[in-house]
Structures are given as C-alpha cells and as structure tokens.
Design a protein around this motif. Structure first.
Motif, short mmCIF file in Angstrom:
data_model
loop_
_atom_site.label_atom_id
_atom_site.label_comp_id
_atom_site.label_asym_id
_atom_site.label_seq_id
_atom_site.Cartn_x
_atom_site.Cartn_y
_atom_site.Cartn_z
N SER A 191 -49.23 43.50 -30.23
CA SER A 191 -48.08 44.20 -29.67
C SER A 191 -47.37 45.02 -30.74
O SER A 191 -47.20 44.57 -31.87
N ALA A 192 -46.92 46.23 -30.37
CA ALA A 192 -46.08 47.04 -31.26
C ALA A 192 -44.62 46.97 -30.83
O ALA A 192 -43.77 47.63 -31.42
N GLN A 193 -44.34 46.19 -29.81
CA GLN A 193 -42.95 46.05 -29.36
C GLN A 193 -42.28 44.89 -30.08
O GLN A 193 -41.16 45.02 -30.59
N ALA A 194 -42.94 43.74 -30.12
CA ALA A 194 -42.44 42.59 -30.87
C ALA A 194 -43.41 42.32 -32.01
O ALA A 194 -44.62 42.29 -31.80
N ALA A 231 -39.78 59.89 -22.01
CA ALA A 231 -39.40 58.60 -22.57
C ALA A 231 -39.20 58.69 -24.08
O ALA A 231 -39.92 59.42 -24.77
N VAL A 232 -38.23 57.93 -24.57
CA VAL A 232 -37.92 57.87 -26.00
C VAL A 232 -37.75 56.40 -26.39
O VAL A 232 -37.17 55.62 -25.64
N ARG A 233 -38.27 56.04 -27.56
CA ARG A 233 -38.05 54.70 -28.10
C ARG A 233 -37.60 54.83 -29.55
O ARG A 233 -37.91 55.82 -30.22
N VAL A 234 -36.91 53.80 -30.03
CA VAL A 234 -36.57 53.75 -31.45
C VAL A 234 -37.35 52.62 -32.10
O VAL A 234 -37.76 51.67 -31.43
N ASN A 235 -37.58 52.77 -33.41
CA ASN A 235 -38.35 51.78 -34.15
C ASN A 235 -37.41 51.07 -35.12
O ASN A 235 -37.01 51.62 -36.14
N TYR A 236 -37.07 49.83 -34.78
CA TYR A 236 -36.11 49.07 -35.58
C TYR A 236 -36.66 48.73 -36.97
O TYR A 236 -35.94 48.77 -37.97
N LEU A 237 -37.94 48.36 -37.05
CA LEU A 237 -38.53 48.01 -38.34
C LEU A 237 -38.52 49.20 -39.28
O LEU A 237 -38.22 49.07 -40.47
N ALA A 238 -38.86 50.38 -38.75
CA ALA A 238 -38.87 51.58 -39.58
C ALA A 238 -37.46 51.92 -40.04
O ALA A 238 -37.23 52.26 -41.20
N ARG A 269 -44.48 62.12 -31.27
CA ARG A 269 -44.99 61.86 -29.91
C ARG A 269 -46.14 60.87 -29.99
O ARG A 269 -47.15 61.10 -30.67
N ILE A 270 -45.98 59.75 -29.32
CA ILE A 270 -46.94 58.64 -29.37
C ILE A 270 -47.50 58.39 -27.97
O ILE A 270 -46.80 58.56 -26.97
N THR A 271 -48.77 57.98 -27.90
CA THR A 271 -49.37 57.59 -26.63
C THR A 271 -49.55 56.08 -26.59
O THR A 271 -50.16 55.50 -27.49
N ASP A 272 -49.00 55.45 -25.58
CA ASP A 272 -49.15 54.01 -25.38
C ASP A 272 -50.49 53.76 -24.72
O ASP A 272 -50.71 54.15 -23.57
N PRO A 273 -51.45 53.11 -25.40
CA PRO A 273 -52.78 52.93 -24.83
C PRO A 273 -52.80 51.99 -23.63
O PRO A 273 -53.72 52.06 -22.80
N PHE A 331 -38.13 42.44 -33.75
CA PHE A 331 -38.18 43.61 -32.87
C PHE A 331 -38.83 44.77 -33.61
O PHE A 331 -38.50 45.03 -34.76
N GLU A 332 -39.72 45.48 -32.94
CA GLU A 332 -40.29 46.68 -33.54
C GLU A 332 -39.89 47.89 -32.71
O GLU A 332 -38.99 48.63 -33.08
N LEU A 333 -40.52 48.06 -31.56
CA LEU A 333 -40.15 49.18 -30.69
C LEU A 333 -39.12 48.73 -29.67
O LEU A 333 -39.22 47.66 -29.09
N SER A 334 -38.14 49.57 -29.42
CA SER A 334 -37.13 49.29 -28.40
C SER A 334 -37.74 49.45 -27.02
O SER A 334 -38.86 49.94 -26.85
N ILE A 335 -36.97 49.05 -26.02
CA ILE A 335 -37.37 49.37 -24.66
C ILE A 335 -37.23 50.87 -24.44
O ILE A 335 -36.65 51.58 -25.27
N LEU A 336 -37.73 51.35 -23.34
CA LEU A 336 -37.74 52.78 -23.06
C LEU A 336 -36.36 53.31 -22.69
O LEU A 336 -35.64 52.69 -21.91
N ARG A 337 -36.01 54.44 -23.26
CA ARG A 337 -34.88 55.24 -22.79
C ARG A 337 -35.45 56.56 -22.29
O ARG A 337 -36.53 56.98 -22.72
N PHE A 338 -34.71 57.24 -21.44
CA PHE A 338 -35.19 58.49 -20.86
C PHE A 338 -34.14 59.58 -21.00
O PHE A 338 -32.95 59.33 -20.78
#
Length: 406
Positions: A393-396, A315-322, A37-41, A291-298
C-alpha cells in the motif's frame, strides 16, 4: 495530458523498491515535480500528488477542494467510489464543513483527552500481557503479529464496549479488512463487512436499551440530543475509529521501533533519558509515520498549482511522508532525532482533518516504548535490513513483519 517523467519504465509509486525506500523519489518530486500526476494501478484512475510541506498544510484550508463524494458528478463518484460501501461513506474524512464541524463537535464531546488518559493503566496491562507473549515466542518473534497490531484492536474494542467474549471475532474482522488484496480476498472482505455491521447494529440497539460506560453508549447518547449523528454517521464513525486505532497505531509502532533500532545512538539517548519518550514518538511520526497518501480531495473548479492545470473534479492527494522530509520545514530532515524541537510534523494529518484518534495512538506508543526500554534491554532486529518487506500500500506505510531478538 502527459504524466511527469518521474518513473523508470514499468516503475510506479507501488513498486517494491520504492515501497522499501520512497524517500529519494519524494525528494526529487519536491524539488522537480511538487505537483505530479500519478496513476493508481488498483483503481486505474489518475490523481495529482502534492509533496511539499507548505502545499500539504495549505490544501486542507483551500476552499477550492472538497472531500465530500456527494458533491461530485455521478460519473466521477462512480469511478472513484463505486466500490465503497455506503455504510462507510459519512464520517469525518468524507464530509466538508458545516457537516464536518457538527460531526467533529459531537464526537469530540465523548472522545476526550481525559477519557483517553484514564485508559493508561489498562493500556499498560495489555502491553505487559502482549510483551510476555512476544517474549514467549523467543528469538524471531514477530513484533507486528504478537504486539503492534493486537494492541490497538484490544484497546479500541474495550473502549467501544465490545464484550470480551466477542473480541476474537472483532479482531478477526479487523484483520480481514486490512489484509493485502488477493484473488479471493474481495468476497471474504465483503462478508466480513456484512457480519461486522450486522453485529454493530445489534450492539447499538443493546446500548440504546441498556447504556454502559463505553464509547458506543456515549456516541448514542450524544446522537439523541438536539444536534445528532445519523445512524449512517454513527456506523461510519465507529468504523473510522477502528481504522484509526488499528492500522495507524500498528504501523506507527512497527515503523517507529525499526527506526529506533536502526539508530542505536538515539536508542541510547532514550535509555539514558526516559523523559524524551514523548518527543521520540513525535519524531517517529515525522521520520517514518504511518500515513503516506491522504484520502482523495477533488477540485471544485479549474485551477493552477505550481504551473500544473488541474481541472474541476480531478482528484488530488497530499503525501504526508514527503512533506515531513521537506528541507524548507525541517533542519536535516533525513536525520532521526528523538529530541527534535520544534517538530510540527503532519504525521497525523493537519487542520480540521487532523486524526481524531491521535491522543490514543500517542499514548499507546509512549506506554509501549516505556515497557520495551524497561523489560527488553538487549532488543534488536532479528533479520538483515534487506530482508524486511514493506506492505504494497502507498496509502498507509508499514512493514509486513518485524522479527525481534532480545
């Protein structure tokens, strides 16, 4: 609900040292907290983050999740998307089947591999011109500013059919959209969006009256046959192509070149065997993808993932880099290997939401490597590794700059 104990006091996924090297953290997450569980600041909102390859691949096929904001309760939609412009809300990343199937089918009819491959000579010309400009800067010239980001903007502008006299404006708007957030950037970005969409609306009208051999004309033509893209979908799709063309390709080129220069043995392999260039691009996408974090899924319903209870509409995201460093999928995943095979990475996403612009980004990267190897044999990074800064950014994932010497 208590967050997983992943971070030290005051540390987040967006902390500078994590941005510089997120991979040790991602390794720990895969092993200990594969659903964290992550908090987007920036949004002040929570989301669940998946880091294992198998979970990333399965999530895109899981019918218990949606990417379509219109399927969410109004309160959830406002919390996560209230700041977004409606004109960007209906494209391939924000709809589920059957709308996604219809839209992808329509766009795929005009955004074809053949159309992309026909761009190779022109992309080579553009790369040559940009490379001369980079060389003219002398030692310390910024590869990102002079080459990696201008290239995709010029290519996508020409592909869409933006007139040459308007390309500077087009590029300026694009740079504004993707500039790091600042105190005065919000108003500037809003103004750029308004001007951009007004301009595109005028271009659409011109192409309806006088079609040309460009992508906008082709999208409009397919729009006006039986099955069609709505005006909102058309606008959103063009913007999505711009996003994919600019940030994805720019960061792929920057991250990939840095990885290559930091692994001189692999650079030498490419010098000795140019047939490895396409494979090297795939390894760049896996090892240090854009790409790092995907867009949001719910979540559509309450469900369990790896012992974590995810409530409906969370909300759920996947981490492509990980995922692309997962030992369950890749042998020696932290090793950069330009000849790696097999290499079923998720650097361009996966499944029905696989990046539509992937063939174009691959072609631009291949041509770039060919020319760099041919014309800059003594290429190296012109600063110490610890002085390289990464975007917040942690998304790109991408560098702030990449100064070169040659």
């Amino acid at each position: 609900m208590t967050a997983s104990p992943l971070f030290a006091e005051g540390e987040t996924l967006w902390s500078p040292h994590v941005r510089a090297n997120p991979f040790p953290l991602y390794k720990r997450m895969r092993e200990e907290f594969p659903v964290a569980r992550i908090t987007d600041p920036q949004l002040g909102q929570h989301f669940w983050l998946l880091t294992r390859y198998a979970d990333v691949v399965s999530l895109v096929r899981d019918p218990r999740f949606t990417q379509d904001p219109t399927r969410l309760p109004e309160e959830v939609r406002q919390r996560f998307f209230g700041h977004k412009l409606r004109s960007l809300s209906r494209h391939l990343l924000t709809v589920d089947p059957p709308d996604h199937t219809r839209m992808r089918s329509l766009v795929s009819k005009v955004f074809t591999p053949r159309r992309i491959e026909e761009l190779r000579p022109r992309i080579t010309e553009i790369c040559s011109e940009l490379l001369e400009g980079l060389r003219a800067q002398g030692p310390g010239g910024d590869f990102l500013k002079e080459f990696a980001f201008p290239l995709p903007v010029i290519v996508i502008a020409e592909l869409l059919g933006i007139p040459p006299e308007d390309r500077d404006r087009f590029r300026e708007w694009t740079q504004t959209f993707f500039a790091p957030p600042s105190k005065d950037s919000q108003e500037k970005t809003r103004e750029a969006h308004q001007n951009f969409f007004k301009y595109l609306g005028e271009i659409f009208e011109l192409r309806r009256q006088q079609p040309r051999d460009d992508l906008i004309s082709a999208l409009i033509a397919v729009q006006e046959q039986g099955d069609r893209l709505s005006a909102e979908e058309l606008m959103s799709m063009v913007f999505l192509l711009l996003v994919g063309g600019y940030e994805t390709t720019g960061n792929l080129l920057g991250n990939g070149l840095l990885a290559l220069l930091q692994h001189p043995d692999q650079l030498q392999r490419l010098r000795e065997d140019r047939s490895l260039i396409p494979s090297a691009v795939e390894e760049m996408l896996r090892y240090c993808g854009p790409f790092e974090l995907s867009i949001l899924r719910f979540a559509k319903e309450d469900l369990e993932l790896h012992g974590q209870h995810i409530q409906a509409h969370e909300a759920v995201r996947v981490n492509y880099l990980a995922a692309d460093r997962d030992t369950e999928q890749f042998a020696e995943p932290d090793r950069f290997d330009v000849g790696r095979t097999p290499n079923k990475h998720v650097g361009f996403g996966h499944g029905i939401h696989f990046c539509l612009g992937a063939p174009l980004a691959r072609l631009e990267a291949i041509v770039t490597l060919e020319l760099l190897l041919e014309r800059l044999p003594e290429l190296r990074v012109a600063t110490a590794p610890e002085k390289l800064a990464w975007r917040p950014s942690a998304q790109a994932r991408g560098l702030v700059s990449l100064p070169l010497a040659f």
